[in-house]
Enzyme design. Structure first.
Site, PDB file in Angstrom:
ATOM      1  N   ASP A  76     -15.145  -2.826  -1.534  1.00  0.00           N
ATOM      2  CA  ASP A  76     -14.758  -2.582  -0.145  1.00  0.00           C
ATOM      3  C   ASP A  76     -16.022  -2.310   0.651  1.00  0.00           C
ATOM      4  O   ASP A  76     -16.819  -1.433   0.284  1.00  0.00           O
ATOM      5  CB  ASP A  76     -13.818  -1.382  -0.052  1.00  0.00           C
ATOM      6  N   ASP A 124       0.853  -1.181   0.000  1.00  0.00           N
ATOM      7  CA  ASP A 124       0.000   0.000   0.000  1.00  0.00           C
ATOM      8  C   ASP A 124       0.893   1.236   0.000  1.00  0.00           C
ATOM      9  O   ASP A 124       1.774   1.369   0.874  1.00  0.00           O
ATOM     10  CB  ASP A 124      -0.909   0.014   1.228  1.00  0.00           C
TER      11      ASP A 124
END
Length: 254
Positions: A129, A8
């Site tokens: 998500d 990330d």
């Protein structure tokens, strides 16, 4: 079954967030390209990358870091975060990405996802998500009224290569993947599903080998790898079937 190590990116560095909060970022490596090569050397065969700044900005922000990653590893790379247009998709695929992950735009403009699948077959994944069972967008900053399965079904037959399902309520806090919700999603659609959010220990790796989970394409691991809670060699050996795990780590779901 694929175990995807995660990188990330925030401000050019390799970080992990807690519960999707950009204010709760832990830096694990200032050199994401070196981290990508380290994962390859450990035996991983794929890489999952997210441009966190890009997810909030709606355009690529950590492009230089992503390009350095692509040069550093021979492994196929999937990228999400800030990819919102066909031009964005084409640009990244031309740089060598194996596939792009479309998240917010999949909610805002499902037709673009379908067009992208037609134009770039096999190269488009959708990131779903969820927070409290509802789909979140804009880098998890906004909740929608869409249910996870409701959104996923919009892409049946479109050619989406995978759905990456993340339970935000578990992400980065090492409480274990939400296996029930993930497998329910996989049961409801024909698109391959990748589990994400909360992978905590070797028990989650063992759970991936259970009969009801074998329909999944794999799972993503971040913090558990960086913190040393999962030994890469052991995890990959279990997934290959070369190592029999200790009994009783997970009971098979009825």
């Amino acid at each position: 079954m694929i175990l995807f190590p995660a990188i990330d990116l925030k401000d050019g560095q390799c970080v992990r967030l807690k519960l999707g909060d950009m204010g709760q970022a832990t830096v694990y490596n200032a050199d994401p390209a070196a981290q990508a090569k380290a994962f390859e050397d450990q035996g991983f065969e794929w890489l999952h990358v997210v441009d966190l700044n890009g997810a909030f900005a709606g355009e690529s922000v950590n492009g230089a870091a992503v390009e350095a990653i692509l040069k550093a590893t021979k492994n196929p790379v999937q990228l999400g975060g800030g990819i919102r247009t066909l031009d964005h998709i084409e640009k990244w695929l031309s740089k060598g990405l194996a596939r792009v992950i479309l998240g917010t735009v999949a909610v805002r403009d499902p037709g673009l996802v379908i067009e992208a699948c037609r134009k770039f077959p096999g190269k488009i994944a959708v990131g779903i998500d969820a927070k409290g069972g509802k789909v979140a967008v804009e880098g998890w900053a906004e909740a929608s009224t869409l249910g996870v399965i409701e959104l996923a079904k919009k892409f049946e037959g479109a050619g989406v290569s995978a759905i990456i399902y993340t339970d935000i309520d578990r992400d980065g806090i090492l409480t274990g993947i939400n296996w029930d919700a993930t497998i329910d999603l996989a049961d409801a659609i024909s698109i391959p599903v990748i589990a994400s959010g909360g992978l905590a220990s070797i028990a989650d790796i063992v759970r991936m080998t259970m009969p009801d989970a074998k329909k999944l394409e794999g799972a993503i691991s971040g913090r558990a790898l960086y913190d040393g809670r999962i030994n890469p060699a052991e995890a990959l050996a279990i997934l290959r079937g070369d190592l029999k795990p200790a009994p009783g780590l997970f009971e098979e779901r009825a």
